[in-house]
Design a protein around this motif. Sequence first.
Motif, PDB file in Angstrom:
ATOM      1  N   TYR A   1     -25.785 -56.486  27.223  1.00 19.83           N
ATOM      2  CA  TYR A   1     -25.471 -55.419  26.290  1.00 19.83           C
ATOM      3  C   TYR A   1     -24.133 -54.814  26.665  1.00 19.83           C
ATOM      4  O   TYR A   1     -23.890 -54.500  27.817  1.00 19.83           O
ATOM      5  CB  TYR A   1     -26.580 -54.366  26.329  1.00 19.83           C
ATOM      6  CG  TYR A   1     -26.472 -53.378  25.215  1.00 19.83           C
ATOM      7  CD1 TYR A   1     -26.770 -53.746  23.915  1.00 19.83           C
ATOM      8  CD2 TYR A   1     -26.059 -52.084  25.453  1.00 19.83           C
ATOM      9  CE1 TYR A   1     -26.672 -52.850  22.884  1.00 19.83           C
ATOM     10  CE2 TYR A   1     -25.958 -51.178  24.420  1.00 19.83           C
ATOM     11  CZ  TYR A   1     -26.271 -51.561  23.142  1.00 19.83           C
ATOM     12  OH  TYR A   1     -26.164 -50.676  22.124  1.00 19.83           O
ATOM     13  N   LYS A   2     -23.235 -54.670  25.703  1.00 22.64           N
ATOM     14  CA  LYS A   2     -21.905 -54.169  25.991  1.00 22.64           C
ATOM     15  C   LYS A   2     -21.526 -53.109  24.961  1.00 22.64           C
ATOM     16  O   LYS A   2     -21.643 -53.333  23.762  1.00 22.64           O
ATOM     17  CB  LYS A   2     -20.886 -55.314  25.937  1.00 22.64           C
ATOM     18  CG  LYS A   2     -19.467 -54.858  26.158  1.00 22.64           C
ATOM     19  CD  LYS A   2     -18.509 -56.011  25.984  1.00 22.64           C
ATOM     20  CE  LYS A   2     -17.087 -55.498  25.988  1.00 22.64           C
ATOM     21  NZ  LYS A   2     -16.136 -56.520  25.604  1.00 22.64           N
ATOM     22  N   LEU A   3     -21.077 -51.981  25.442  1.00 21.79           N
ATOM     23  CA  LEU A   3     -20.532 -50.932  24.583  1.00 21.79           C
ATOM     24  C   LEU A   3     -19.094 -50.685  24.982  1.00 21.79           C
ATOM     25  O   LEU A   3     -18.734 -50.793  26.151  1.00 21.79           O
ATOM     26  CB  LEU A   3     -21.315 -49.623  24.750  1.00 21.79           C
ATOM     27  CG  LEU A   3     -22.691 -49.557  24.115  1.00 21.79           C
ATOM     28  CD1 LEU A   3     -23.351 -48.225  24.439  1.00 21.79           C
ATOM     29  CD2 LEU A   3     -22.608 -49.726  22.619  1.00 21.79           C
TER      30      LEU A   3
ATOM     31  N   GLN B   1     -11.237 -47.382  24.723  1.00 26.63           N
ATOM     32  CA  GLN B   1     -11.601 -48.773  24.449  1.00 26.63           C
ATOM     33  C   GLN B   1     -11.998 -49.557  25.709  1.00 26.63           C
ATOM     34  O   GLN B   1     -11.998 -50.776  25.708  1.00 26.63           O
ATOM     35  CB  GLN B   1     -10.474 -49.510  23.709  1.00 26.63           C
ATOM     36  CG  GLN B   1     -10.091 -48.870  22.389  1.00 26.63           C
ATOM     37  CD  GLN B   1     -11.258 -48.822  21.410  1.00 26.63           C
ATOM     38  OE1 GLN B   1     -11.864 -49.837  21.127  1.00 26.63           O
ATOM     39  NE2 GLN B   1     -11.581 -47.648  20.906  1.00 26.63           N
ATOM     40  N   SER B   2     -12.314 -48.869  26.804  1.00 25.33           N
ATOM     41  CA  SER B   2     -12.763 -49.528  28.032  1.00 25.33           C
ATOM     42  C   SER B   2     -14.262 -49.784  27.966  1.00 25.33           C
ATOM     43  O   SER B   2     -14.963 -49.255  27.104  1.00 25.33           O
ATOM     44  CB  SER B   2     -12.476 -48.640  29.246  1.00 25.33           C
ATOM     45  OG  SER B   2     -11.098 -48.494  29.428  1.00 25.33           O
TER      46      SER B   2
ATOM     47  N   TYR C   1     -27.687 -42.272  30.452  1.00 26.08           N
ATOM     48  CA  TYR C   1     -26.466 -41.525  30.729  1.00 26.08           C
ATOM     49  C   TYR C   1     -25.396 -42.547  31.073  1.00 26.08           C
ATOM     50  O   TYR C   1     -25.538 -43.325  32.008  1.00 26.08           O
ATOM     51  CB  TYR C   1     -26.708 -40.522  31.854  1.00 26.08           C
ATOM     52  CG  TYR C   1     -27.724 -39.489  31.429  1.00 26.08           C
ATOM     53  CD1 TYR C   1     -27.327 -38.337  30.767  1.00 26.08           C
ATOM     54  CD2 TYR C   1     -29.081 -39.700  31.635  1.00 26.08           C
ATOM     55  CE1 TYR C   1     -28.254 -37.412  30.326  1.00 26.08           C
ATOM     56  CE2 TYR C   1     -30.024 -38.782  31.212  1.00 26.08           C
ATOM     57  CZ  TYR C   1     -29.607 -37.640  30.552  1.00 26.08           C
ATOM     58  OH  TYR C   1     -30.537 -36.721  30.122  1.00 26.08           O
ATOM     59  N   LEU C   2     -24.333 -42.563  30.268  1.00 25.58           N
ATOM     60  CA  LEU C   2     -23.297 -43.586  30.347  1.00 25.58           C
ATOM     61  C   LEU C   2     -21.999 -42.995  30.880  1.00 25.58           C
ATOM     62  O   LEU C   2     -21.711 -41.822  30.673  1.00 25.58           O
ATOM     63  CB  LEU C   2     -23.047 -44.178  28.958  1.00 25.58           C
ATOM     64  CG  LEU C   2     -24.297 -44.546  28.162  1.00 25.58           C
ATOM     65  CD1 LEU C   2     -23.939 -44.925  26.748  1.00 25.58           C
ATOM     66  CD2 LEU C   2     -25.039 -45.654  28.842  1.00 25.58           C
ATOM     67  N   GLN C   3     -21.206 -43.842  31.520  1.00 22.41           N
ATOM     68  CA  GLN C   3     -19.947 -43.402  32.120  1.00 22.41           C
ATOM     69  C   GLN C   3     -18.881 -44.460  31.870  1.00 22.41           C
ATOM     70  O   GLN C   3     -19.135 -45.654  32.003  1.00 22.41           O
ATOM     71  CB  GLN C   3     -20.147 -43.204  33.618  1.00 22.41           C
ATOM     72  CG  GLN C   3     -18.934 -42.732  34.358  1.00 22.41           C
ATOM     73  CD  GLN C   3     -19.247 -42.557  35.840  1.00 22.41           C
ATOM     74  OE1 GLN C   3     -19.893 -43.416  36.447  1.00 22.41           O
ATOM     75  NE2 GLN C   3     -18.813 -41.463  36.398  1.00 22.41           N
ATOM     76  N   CYS C   4     -17.667 -43.997  31.528  1.00 26.42           N
ATOM     77  CA  CYS C   4     -16.544 -44.899  31.300  1.00 26.42           C
ATOM     78  C   CYS C   4     -16.086 -45.492  32.633  1.00 26.42           C
ATOM     79  O   CYS C   4     -16.041 -44.800  33.646  1.00 26.42           O
ATOM     80  CB  CYS C   4     -15.391 -44.138  30.644  1.00 26.42           C
ATOM     81  SG  CYS C   4     -13.980 -45.181  30.272  1.00 26.42           S
TER      82      CYS C   4
ATOM     83  N   CYS D   1      -9.854 -42.106  32.103  1.00 27.60           N
ATOM     84  CA  CYS D   1     -10.556 -41.542  30.953  1.00 27.60           C
ATOM     85  C   CYS D   1     -11.629 -40.553  31.413  1.00 27.60           C
ATOM     86  O   CYS D   1     -11.612 -39.397  31.043  1.00 27.60           O
ATOM     87  CB  CYS D   1     -11.183 -42.652  30.109  1.00 27.60           C
ATOM     88  SG  CYS D   1     -12.158 -42.069  28.712  1.00 27.60           S
ATOM     89  N   GLY D   2     -12.564 -41.057  32.207  1.00 26.96           N
ATOM     90  CA  GLY D   2     -13.596 -40.199  32.795  1.00 26.96           C
ATOM     91  C   GLY D   2     -14.670 -39.678  31.858  1.00 26.96           C
ATOM     92  O   GLY D   2     -15.466 -38.832  32.239  1.00 26.96           O
TER      93      GLY D   2
END
Length: 94
Positions: A4-6, A12-13, A31-34, A39-40
């Motif tokens: 799975y990729k977001l 756009q990272s 809970y997702l993180q760049c 960007c952070g």
Amino acid sequence: MSTYKLVWPHCQSRMRIRTSEGTHIFLRVAYLQCLNEACGWSVRAQFEMTHEMSPSGMANPEVRLPLADAALRRSAMKPVDTHQIPIQGLEAKQ
């Protein structure tokens, strides 16, 4: 098998799932993180199972989702994105 990729809407990272928890049999909160340190951005997301595309061969009577109609099943069969950049050394040899 696929992963799975977001992609982050800001830079756009790619992102990673830092943690997740099941809140219901059909719902997971994550809970997702760049991955781009500049960007952070971080965000809370929900992943929900909404329709059964095909019945299970080992059905659990407690699992009751509506069966997807023909149009929804057809949309799931669309071809995979062909605009991906090939990994060096793995391009098809002509």
